[in-house]
Enzyme design. Structure first.
Site, PDB file in Angstrom:
ATOM      1  N   HIS A  71       0.849  -1.193   0.000  1.00 17.03           N
ATOM      2  CA  HIS A  71       0.000   0.000   0.000  1.00 17.03           C
ATOM      3  C   HIS A  71       0.884   1.243   0.000  1.00 17.03           C
ATOM      4  O   HIS A  71       1.944   1.259   0.621  1.00 17.03           O
ATOM      5  CB  HIS A  71      -0.906   0.026   1.248  1.00 17.03           C
ATOM      6  CG  HIS A  71      -2.064   0.943   1.099  1.00 17.03           C
ATOM      7  ND1 HIS A  71      -1.980   2.292   1.340  1.00 17.03           N
ATOM      8  CD2 HIS A  71      -3.325   0.703   0.690  1.00 17.03           C
ATOM      9  CE1 HIS A  71      -3.154   2.843   1.113  1.00 17.03           C
ATOM     10  NE2 HIS A  71      -3.990   1.910   0.711  1.00 17.03           N
TER      11      HIS A  71
ATOM     12  N   ASP B 268      -7.988  -5.174  -0.211  1.00 17.33           N
ATOM     13  CA  ASP B 268      -8.454  -6.065  -1.297  1.00 17.33           C
ATOM     14  C   ASP B 268      -8.089  -7.515  -1.095  1.00 17.33           C
ATOM     15  O   ASP B 268      -8.534  -8.374  -1.861  1.00 17.33           O
ATOM     16  CB  ASP B 268      -7.863  -5.577  -2.624  1.00 17.33           C
ATOM     17  CG  ASP B 268      -8.416  -4.204  -2.997  1.00 17.33           C
ATOM     18  OD1 ASP B 268      -7.626  -3.287  -3.248  1.00 17.33           O
ATOM     19  OD2 ASP B 268      -9.653  -4.061  -2.980  1.00 17.33           O
TER      20      ASP B 268
HETATM   21  C1  SDX Z   1      -6.182   0.083  -3.076  1.00 17.71           C
HETATM   22  O1  SDX Z   1      -4.282   4.537  -2.188  1.00 17.71           O
HETATM   23  C2  SDX Z   1      -5.262   3.926  -1.547  1.00 17.71           C
HETATM   24  O2  SDX Z   1      -5.657   4.312  -0.463  1.00 17.71           O
HETATM   25  C3  SDX Z   1      -5.857   2.769  -2.316  1.00 17.71           C
HETATM   26  C4  SDX Z   1      -6.891   1.947  -1.543  1.00 17.71           C
HETATM   27  C5  SDX Z   1      -8.182   2.744  -1.294  1.00 17.71           C
HETATM   28  O3  SDX Z   1      -8.924   2.416  -0.365  1.00 17.71           O
HETATM   29  O4  SDX Z   1      -8.479   3.666  -2.145  1.00 17.71           O
HETATM   30  O5  SDX Z   1      -6.368   1.522  -0.313  1.00 17.71           O
HETATM   31  C6  SDX Z   1      -7.321   0.727  -2.364  1.00 17.71           C
HETATM   32  O6  SDX Z   1      -5.917   0.435  -4.215  1.00 17.71           O
HETATM   33  C7  SDX Z   1      -5.325  -0.915  -2.338  1.00 17.71           C
HETATM   34  C8  SDX Z   1      -4.112  -1.428  -3.184  1.00 17.71           C
HETATM   35  C9  SDX Z   1      -4.620  -2.523  -4.145  1.00 17.71           C
HETATM   36  N1  SDX Z   1      -3.541  -2.884  -5.074  1.00 17.71           N
HETATM   37  C10 SDX Z   1      -2.910  -4.082  -4.970  1.00 17.71           C
HETATM   38  O7  SDX Z   1      -3.084  -4.904  -4.057  1.00 17.71           O
HETATM   39  C11 SDX Z   1      -1.922  -4.352  -6.110  1.00 17.71           C
HETATM   40  C12 SDX Z   1      -0.621  -4.912  -5.522  1.00 17.71           C
HETATM   41  N2  SDX Z   1       0.047  -3.828  -4.772  1.00 17.71           N
HETATM   42  C13 SDX Z   1       0.939  -2.996  -5.450  1.00 17.71           C
HETATM   43  O8  SDX Z   1       1.018  -2.980  -6.821  1.00 17.71           O
HETATM   44  C14 SDX Z   1       1.499  -1.810  -4.688  1.00 17.71           C
HETATM   45  O9  SDX Z   1       1.780  -2.225  -3.414  1.00 17.71           O
HETATM   46  C15 SDX Z   1       0.642  -0.558  -4.654  1.00 17.71           C
HETATM   47  C16 SDX Z   1       0.263  -0.127  -6.022  1.00 17.71           C
HETATM   48  C17 SDX Z   1      -0.568  -0.776  -3.821  1.00 17.71           C
HETATM   49  C18 SDX Z   1       1.487   0.541  -3.994  1.00 17.71           C
HETATM   50  O10 SDX Z   1       2.574   0.759  -4.813  1.00 17.71           O
HETATM   51  P1  SDX Z   1       3.656   1.895  -4.487  1.00 17.71           P
HETATM   52  O11 SDX Z   1       3.344   2.631  -3.240  1.00 17.71           O
HETATM   53  O12 SDX Z   1       3.853   2.696  -5.743  1.00 17.71           O
HETATM   54  O13 SDX Z   1       4.925   1.074  -4.165  1.00 17.71           O
HETATM   55  P2  SDX Z   1       5.931   0.522  -5.247  1.00 17.71           P
HETATM   56  O14 SDX Z   1       5.198  -0.063  -6.413  1.00 17.71           O
HETATM   57  O15 SDX Z   1       6.949   1.571  -5.502  1.00 17.71           O
HETATM   58  O16 SDX Z   1       6.591  -0.714  -4.444  1.00 17.71           O
HETATM   59  C19 SDX Z   1       7.661  -0.496  -3.501  1.00 17.71           C
HETATM   60  C20 SDX Z   1       8.446  -1.791  -3.549  1.00 17.71           C
HETATM   61  C21 SDX Z   1       8.896  -2.179  -4.959  1.00 17.71           C
HETATM   62  O17 SDX Z   1      10.027  -3.006  -4.831  1.00 17.71           O
HETATM   63  P3  SDX Z   1      11.542  -2.295  -5.030  1.00 17.71           P
HETATM   64  O18 SDX Z   1      11.501  -1.615  -6.395  1.00 17.71           O
HETATM   65  O19 SDX Z   1      11.662  -1.311  -3.887  1.00 17.71           O
HETATM   66  O20 SDX Z   1      12.502  -3.434  -4.972  1.00 17.71           O
HETATM   67  O21 SDX Z   1       7.636  -2.895  -3.100  1.00 17.71           O
HETATM   68  C22 SDX Z   1       7.433  -3.804  -4.178  1.00 17.71           C
HETATM   69  C23 SDX Z   1       7.788  -3.075  -5.451  1.00 17.71           C
HETATM   70  O22 SDX Z   1       8.226  -4.001  -6.451  1.00 17.71           O
HETATM   71  N3  SDX Z   1       6.015  -4.191  -4.133  1.00 17.71           N
HETATM   72  C24 SDX Z   1       5.566  -5.423  -4.337  1.00 17.71           C
HETATM   73  C25 SDX Z   1       4.178  -5.344  -4.143  1.00 17.71           C
HETATM   74  N4  SDX Z   1       3.827  -4.085  -3.837  1.00 17.71           N
HETATM   75  C26 SDX Z   1       4.981  -3.376  -3.842  1.00 17.71           C
HETATM   76  N5  SDX Z   1       6.210  -6.576  -4.663  1.00 17.71           N
HETATM   77  C27 SDX Z   1       5.421  -7.662  -4.803  1.00 17.71           C
HETATM   78  N6  SDX Z   1       4.065  -7.686  -4.620  1.00 17.71           N
HETATM   79  C28 SDX Z   1       3.418  -6.543  -4.296  1.00 17.71           C
HETATM   80  N7  SDX Z   1       2.109  -6.546  -4.120  1.00 17.71           N
END
Ligand code: SDX
Length: 428
Positions: free
Chosen positions: A307, A364
């Site tokens: 998140h 989710d």
């Molecule tokens: C919702 O914003 C909100 O409030 C949203 C929400 C709401 O109520 O409106 O809460 C609802 O959208 C919840 C999120 C649902 N999405 C998912 O579950 C999809 C999977 N999660 C991700 O794609 C990710 O965690 C996000 C999109 C939710 C957040 O992404 P960020 O903040 O941009 O973080 P990032 O992509 O830069 O990740 C940071 C690191 C990275 O690794 P490094 O480059 O540092 O090595 O963490 C890793 C990412 O690769 N990472 C994951 C991951 N989420 C982040 N690696 C594997 N699996 C994951 N799910």
């Protein structure tokens, strides 16, 4: 006296005021930065940038706190109901009994939609994703209520649009499902409460008598509360920026539905179930999927994990996980993917990659398991998220308008070609 931040650049020093909120969050106000220094800031995804000041929802990502208008989500999920929470978000205070009854009655008596909207619905093939149908039907309200397009519409007219949105979104959501199933649509039943009416419109069939299961209606009500608002997330920011151009509230909400659709945002609840199903089909090898999620060369992410704000447990995920156990037990549903989800969560919470990046289950991760137990099909899960988020979108749009916020128009840093002369076709 507000604090000051100092920026030194190119031999000059600039003083920037620091704003502090009611929960002691501090922000550097850069409204005058470009005028003073010629500099702008750059922050793709706005990870470190506040877009507004808001009194609606407070999150503390480190402590896993979520409050709507100061009330903890745990209390509201336990003690309130979705319409009361909607009133709280939109108006800022919990309603009196009289205010609640009026709000509920207004919404009940606006659930019917213009019969011509069925012609728009009939234009969608049954394979259409319900989110695309939903955003289209919501935007069609601009045609049936053209006064909503007037940027100078009165507060009463805006409140009528708000009531129409709260009342008609469930009808559109159920109709999108019926279109997908090839079933005749059901009309609203004004004798039922919000969730019971939605369930009946969704699942009643001409040849059978449909009785709403109160366990299902109550579980749905709790899920809607948990999704009702979440400060400046992707879809809410979309609603605000579309509304900032003085587009109608219907166009703004339709845009928010489309932003929510993406699998990184509200679409994740659908992707989580698809992921869990794939793991089940693959023999339940959760370790293989964890390894895929950690592999930088593999686009696979552990859906429902991570998140932008929560670097601790998403408080909603905790409540939904508990509710999943309770609802499936009450309904006598034994869903193998629930066990796979718990196994995946356990493994991820003990894996250094996830621990280092503070990746926890988000809202989710478990919600789809409950929706499935309630009989809601997978590609309707994000529609359920939109149903819940609607009062939050409305409250945020209303606050943006009441605060007379300027049209949203970010700057950029240009990285393209420098000036060059036009070359005739033969000289390229
Ligand atoms: C919702 O914003 C909100 O409030 C949203 C929400 C709401 O109520 O409106 O809460 C609802 O959208 C919840 C999120 C649902 N999405 C998912 O579950 C999809 C999977 N999660 C991700 O794609 C990710 O965690 C996000 C999109 C939710 C957040 O992404 P960020 O903040 O941009 O973080 P990032 O992509 O830069 O990740 C940071 C690191 C990275 O690794 P490094 O480059 O540092 O090595 O963490 C890793 C990412 O690769 N990472 C994951 C991951 N989420 C982040 N690696 C594997 N699996 C994951 N799910």
């Amino acid at each position: 006296m507000s604090e000051i931040a100092k920026l030194s650049f190119d031999g000059n020093e600039y003083e920037l005021p620091v704003t502090e909120g009611t929960e002691n969050e501090k922000a550097i106000d850069i409204a005058k930065l470009r005028g003073q220094s010629g500099l702008i800031t750059l922050d793709p995804g706005f990870k470190n940038t506040g877009s507004t000041q808001s009194a609606i929802t407070f999150l503390d990502g480190e402590l896993g706190i979520l409050r709507y208008r100061g009330y903890n989500i745990e209390d509201l999920a336990e003690k309130s109901n979705f319409l009361e929470v909607s009133y709280l978000l939109i108006y800022g205070e919990l309603p009196t009994q009289e205010q609640y009854d009026t709000f509920a009655k207004e919404i009940t008596y606006h659930t019917l939609v213009h019969e011509d909207i069925k012609k728009i619905l009939d234009g969608f093939p049954s394979v259409a994703h319900p989110m695309g149908v939903l955003s289209s039907l919501i935007c069609s309200l601009t045609a049936f209520y053209p006064t909503s397009l007037d940027p100078n519409r009165t507060d009463d007219e805006i409140m009528l649009s708000i009531v129409r949105l709260m009342a008609k979104l469930p009808t559109f959501a159920a109709w999108a499902y019926k279109n997908k199933m090839g079933h005749p649509v059901n009309y609203p039943d004004n004798n039922l409460d919000y969730c019971s009416n939605f369930l009946k419109m969704m699942f009643a069939l001409p040849a059978e008598k449909y009785e709403v299961d109160p366990v299902i209606a109550k579980a749905l009500d709790k899920l809607l509360i948990l999704h009702a608002d979440h400060e400046q997330n992707c879809s809410t920011s979309t609603v605000r920026i579309v509304g900032s151009s003085q587009a109608s509230i219907y166009a703004s909400i339709s845009a928010g539905i489309n932003a929510l659709w993406g699998p990184l945002h509200g679409g994740a609840n659908q992707s989580v179930i698809e992921m869990l199903e794939a793991i089940k089909e693959d023999g339940g090898d959760t370790k293989r999927y964890l390894d895929k999620a950690k592999d930088k060369n593999d686009p696979f992410r552990l859906m429902g994990f991570g998140h932008r704000v929560y670097k601790n447990f998403d408080p909603r995920a905790k409540i939904i996980k508990k509710a999943a156990d309770e609802v499936l037990a009450k309904l006598g549903v034994n869903d193998p993917v629930l066990e796979i989800a718990k196994e995946l969560e356990e493994a991820a919470l003990n894996d250094q990659y996830f621990v280092d990046r503070k990746l926890y289950p988000n809202v989710d991760f478990y919600s789809g398991i409950i929706y499935r137990a309630l009989g809601i099909p997978t590609d309707m899960f994000t529609v359920m998220f939109a149903l819940g988020r609607l009062p939050g979108w409305i409250a945020q749009w209303k606050e943006m308008r009441e605060n007379n916020e300027p049209i949203g128009r970010p700057r950029q840093v240009y990285t393209g070609a420098n000036e060059r002369g036009y070359k005739e076709m033969g000289n390229r």
